[in-house]
Design an enzyme around this catalytic site. Structure first.
Site: not given
Ligand code: UD1
Ligand code: UDP
Length: 351
Positions: A202-204, A235, A274
């Site tokens: 996940l990084h969006r 992030r 994502d």
């Protein structure tokens, strides 16, 4: 010809690797790394896994607000372009590095090649959408990874500059997977031998920047009651550090090297993500993919029913995951020998 290839973020190193090898035969290639990603695991590890030579320039820009990061990159990239006087510049994907490279080259009227052109989410909350639309419209050579990307470019009046090349990440994964399967010890190291597991990334911005949104996603995934391996993007790590996360089934790791990551993908029961690149890799490796987004640029993977989009704010994420099962077969949508096709088009450009 003299070519400048501009990269800065993890997926761009992975896209550059097979093309860089081919460009060397007929051209002088100068690799510029903006420094957008700088942690060992996000940058140097990937270069070394892919056997890439060190960049000729490392600009060391680092993190910052969008305008600051993009502006700083543009200034430094312009200096390099003025010094090196390239015949063409190549940019990859849709990061701030892509936009900065594209703007700097275009203002100096240097012909620009955009690798991975024609992708659209039509979601302006994604900084990537702005980066890719602008880059496509100021590039002379648009390398579309799929026929649907080429169709979108045609719809925007860019047909004359579009080349359907296939997706460059196909070459990277096909070249590296056999060696990775032999060499990597990650399945043993993570104690995954003979175990079923899901792979999560996940990084969006809209999934991870708000701790409540991120906790809701991870809380629901923990309730799946299945083992989940989660290499955490920096992030996301920043947000998790402050959130006091308490999960039983999710194993957090640092970002994996490319070789270890593709092996982990290959052994996974399903991939939950994502990421753009990982949706494609899941398809190429024939792993069921759950994408925690409301839309995707990789429409073919959804149309072929190998990728299920789930709105991350849904309350029934687990039920949807458990009832998803892709068909037995799939079409080839990403092409073959992509870097060779790209290199041939570049060879035909008059410097
Ligand atoms: C960037 C790209 C995104 C791409 C992703 C690939 C933009 C706008 N976004 O997102 O399109 O999908 O890379 O991974 O260009 N950080 C570190 N160490 C690093 C890199 C980042 O700690 O090596 C942290 C910093 O706190 C930074 C944050 O991560 O502020 C976000 O990094 P940034 O490069 O701005 O965006 P990504 O989320 O990585
Ligand atoms: N990747 C990796 N290690 C990880 C996670 C991803 O090497 O821990 C690779 C993955 O194989 C894919 C690429 O990074 O090739 C995807 O990059 P990312 O998800 O950061 O960005 P996106 O593709 O969404 O722009």
């Amino acid at each position: 010809m003299k070519i400048i290839s501009i990269v800065g973020a993890r997926p761009q190193f992975i896209k550059l690797a097979p093309l860089s090898e081919k460009l060397h035969t007929n051209h002088q290639e100068v690799i510029v790394h903006t420094g957008q990603h700088y942690d060992f695991a996000m940058s140097q590890q990937i270069f070394s896994d892919l056997g890439m030579r060190n960049p000729d320039y490392h600009l060391g820009i680092g993190s910052g607000s969008h305008a600051q990061q993009t502006g700083d990159m543009m200034k430094s990239l312009e200096d390099v372009m003025l010094k090196e006087k390239p015949d063409i510049v190549i940019v990859f994907g849709d990061t701030n590095t892509t936009l900065a490279g594209a703007l700097a080259a275009s203002k100096l009227t240097i012909p620009l090649v955009h690798v991975e052109a024609g992708l659209r989410s039509y979601n302006k909350e994604m900084p990537e959408e702005i980066n890719r639309v602008v880059t496509d419209h100021i590039s002379e050579f648009l390398f579309a990874p799929t026929t649907s990307a080429a169709g979108l470019l045609k719809g925007e009046g860019l047909e004359d500059r579009t080349y359907i090349t296939g997706d460059i990440m196909v070459d990277t994964i096909k070249q590296n997977l056999p060696v990775a399967m032999e060499k990597s010890t990650i399945i043993h190291d993570l104690d995954l031998e003979n175990k079923e597991f899901n792979l999560l990334t996940l990084h969006r911005n809209y999934n991870v920047d708000n701790p409540q949104v991120l906790s809701n996603i991870l809380g629901q995934l923990d309730d799946l009651g299945e083992l989940i391996i989660f290499p955490v993007h920096p992030r996301t790590k920043k947000v998790l550090e402050d959130s006091g996360l308490d999960v039983k089934n999710i194993v957090l790791t640092i970002p994996l090297g490319y070789i270890d990551f593709i092996v982990t993908e290959q052994y996974s029961k399903r991939i939950i993500t994502d990421s753009g690149g990982i949706q494609k890799e899941a398809y190429i490796l024939k792993r069921p993919c759950i994408t925690l987004r409301t839309e995707t640029e990789w429409l073919e993977t959804v149309n072929e029913k190998w990728n299920l989009l789930i709105n991350p704010s849904d309350k029934d994420i687990c039920d949807k995951i458990l009832s998803f099962s892709p068909p037995k077969t799939q079409k080839d949508v990403f092409g073959t020998d992509v870097s060779l096709k790209m290199a041939r088009i570049i060879d035909s450009i008059k410097g």
